[in-house]
Design a protein around this motif. Sequence first.
Motif, PDB file in Angstrom:
ATOM      1  N   ASP A  43      36.721  45.686  38.120  1.00  0.00           N
ATOM      2  CA  ASP A  43      36.499  44.238  38.164  1.00  0.00           C
ATOM      3  C   ASP A  43      37.694  43.505  37.560  1.00  0.00           C
ATOM      4  OD1 ASP A  43      35.549  41.686  38.269  1.00  0.00           O
ATOM      5  OD2 ASP A  43      34.004  41.921  36.741  1.00  0.00           O
ATOM      6  N   PRO A  44      38.744  43.253  38.340  1.00  0.00           N
ATOM      7  CA  PRO A  44      39.942  42.587  37.821  1.00  0.00           C
ATOM      8  C   PRO A  44      39.772  41.087  37.583  1.00  0.00           C
ATOM      9  CG  PRO A  44      40.184  43.018  40.167  1.00  0.00           C
ATOM     10  CD  PRO A  44      38.894  43.659  39.749  1.00  0.00           C
ATOM     11  N   SER A  45      38.571  40.555  37.812  1.00  0.00           N
ATOM     12  CA  SER A  45      38.350  39.118  37.612  1.00  0.00           C
ATOM     13  C   SER A  45      37.764  38.787  36.246  1.00  0.00           C
ATOM     14  CB  SER A  45      37.407  38.581  38.704  1.00  0.00           C
ATOM     15  OG  SER A  45      36.118  39.187  38.599  1.00  0.00           O
ATOM     16  N   ASP A  46      37.420  39.796  35.458  1.00  0.00           N
ATOM     17  CA  ASP A  46      36.790  39.583  34.149  1.00  0.00           C
ATOM     18  C   ASP A  46      37.822  39.036  33.160  1.00  0.00           C
ATOM     19  OD1 ASP A  46      35.692  39.903  31.546  1.00  0.00           O
ATOM     20  OD2 ASP A  46      34.367  41.484  32.265  1.00  0.00           O
ATOM     21  N   LEU A  97      48.111  52.372  33.053  1.00  0.00           N
ATOM     22  CA  LEU A  97      48.178  50.923  32.880  1.00  0.00           C
ATOM     23  C   LEU A  97      49.211  50.329  33.832  1.00  0.00           C
ATOM     24  CD1 LEU A  97      47.368  48.346  31.436  1.00  0.00           C
ATOM     25  CD2 LEU A  97      48.924  48.949  29.559  1.00  0.00           C
ATOM     26  N   ILE A  98      50.350  50.988  33.969  1.00  0.00           N
ATOM     27  CA  ILE A  98      51.371  50.529  34.908  1.00  0.00           C
ATOM     28  C   ILE A  98      50.825  50.560  36.337  1.00  0.00           C
ATOM     29  CG2 ILE A  98      53.626  51.074  35.918  1.00  0.00           C
ATOM     30  CD1 ILE A  98      54.406  52.232  33.148  1.00  0.00           C
ATOM     31  N   PHE A 125      48.110  45.600  36.611  1.00  0.00           N
ATOM     32  CA  PHE A 125      47.870  44.519  35.646  1.00  0.00           C
ATOM     33  C   PHE A 125      49.097  43.620  35.492  1.00  0.00           C
ATOM     34  CE2 PHE A 125      47.187  43.010  31.152  1.00  0.00           C
ATOM     35  CZ  PHE A 125      46.071  42.229  31.426  1.00  0.00           C
ATOM     36  N   SER A 126      50.259  44.131  35.877  1.00  0.00           N
ATOM     37  CA  SER A 126      51.485  43.337  35.771  1.00  0.00           C
ATOM     38  C   SER A 126      51.445  42.100  36.669  1.00  0.00           C
ATOM     39  CB  SER A 126      52.707  44.194  36.128  1.00  0.00           C
ATOM     40  OG  SER A 126      52.609  44.681  37.458  1.00  0.00           O
ATOM     41  N   TYR A 133      55.173  45.092  32.646  1.00  0.00           N
ATOM     42  CA  TYR A 133      55.179  43.684  33.056  1.00  0.00           C
ATOM     43  C   TYR A 133      55.751  43.467  34.462  1.00  0.00           C
ATOM     44  CZ  TYR A 133      54.093  42.631  28.206  1.00  0.00           C
ATOM     45  OH  TYR A 133      53.477  42.564  26.981  1.00  0.00           O
ATOM     46  N   TYR A 134      56.486  44.435  34.961  1.00  0.00           N
ATOM     47  CA  TYR A 134      57.048  44.357  36.304  1.00  0.00           C
ATOM     48  C   TYR A 134      56.512  45.520  37.136  1.00  0.00           C
ATOM     49  CZ  TYR A 134      60.679  41.183  34.467  1.00  0.00           C
ATOM     50  OH  TYR A 134      61.359  40.135  33.879  1.00  0.00           O
ATOM     51  N   SER A 135      56.182  45.269  38.376  1.00  0.00           N
ATOM     52  CA  SER A 135      55.798  46.361  39.260  1.00  0.00           C
ATOM     53  C   SER A 135      56.987  47.304  39.428  1.00  0.00           C
ATOM     54  CB  SER A 135      55.377  45.818  40.622  1.00  0.00           C
ATOM     55  OG  SER A 135      55.269  46.868  41.568  1.00  0.00           O
TER      56      SER A 135
END
Length: 344
Positions: free
Chosen positions: A225-228, A269-270, A274-275, A312-314
Amino acid sequence: MNRLVSSNPEHDASLPIEPLAWSVRRLQDIFSKLNNSPNQQALEDAQAARLCFTRFWLTAPVDCLETFYSGPIGEAYRLMLGGVLPALALNEKEKCWKTGLSQRLTKAIGSNETTNLLLAVMPYYDLNTMRVADPLRQVPEWLQVDYAERCDPQLLVVLRSRQGQRSKAVKPSSQPALLAASAASTVARNLPLLSERRGNEAMALIQDNEFLGRMSGLINLYAIDPSDAELKAELNVLRRQVGQIWLDVETSQLESLYRTPFGQLTQNLIGSGFSREPLGAEEEAAKRQLGLLVGEMSHPQALNALIAALLYYSPLKVNLGGSERSLPSWLVQELHQLRLRMSN
């Protein structure tokens, strides 16, 4: 006339198990989809693919296991282990299946079927949540490194030492050394400050199971759920702490740290994407600063900055130009794997 198939329904026989057609490529696609575009259907497909894998390992010939593992089947299997699936909650059938496999493995230790059972059950355990007694004897040599990275960090220390690597493996009694404060003030003057938590307090997090577990949980929840908004706020704080650790560790110990569970979770995480989330002004400035350091690759801690920047960067957008040829081979390989993971 003899017939292969009876036309009389009364004569039909039931198979002991349902036939299941599958391909390695299909399994790779399923696990990649769950890692990169998670949804309920992707999860259900991945759960079925995991079961398919365990059934395969349980029936594979013992003398062919290494051959299978070193080929495309092993690649797909490791893609599954390195993704989000093992950390996600099991349904009731999977819990029973996991329990049965675990009990059978416990009883089978030392027998010919030990490796089959170990390969079958590993995908049902999250990082550092299962352990085999006397692994140097019970786990075959060709599987030991992957098993150690997944289940037994201290065994990984032993294996890395045996391989004679230049960098010492990270362990509780020998955590990655920080730059001396006097040197850090000079050498790191162009590095951004991502977190106030530094020094031994920050390094202790590398071996803190509670921190690692929370980190893994947040990454997996974000995938679902990336909208939380609350989850993203907490994951952002965690990312800053993770990035600071990568900036503070000695450059000579980057590879060793990258091979630990902390490094695996950094990769997750990469790979979570999330970046892509928007940043506040302070973090946006830190991101640009990391980007400049990576663009030049002339700073003494440019490699540290590169790993922190990947948060922070793809990886697909990190362009090192000719500098990539000067990177250590392990980092070039990891960049390739991260890009491949993000492009699937």
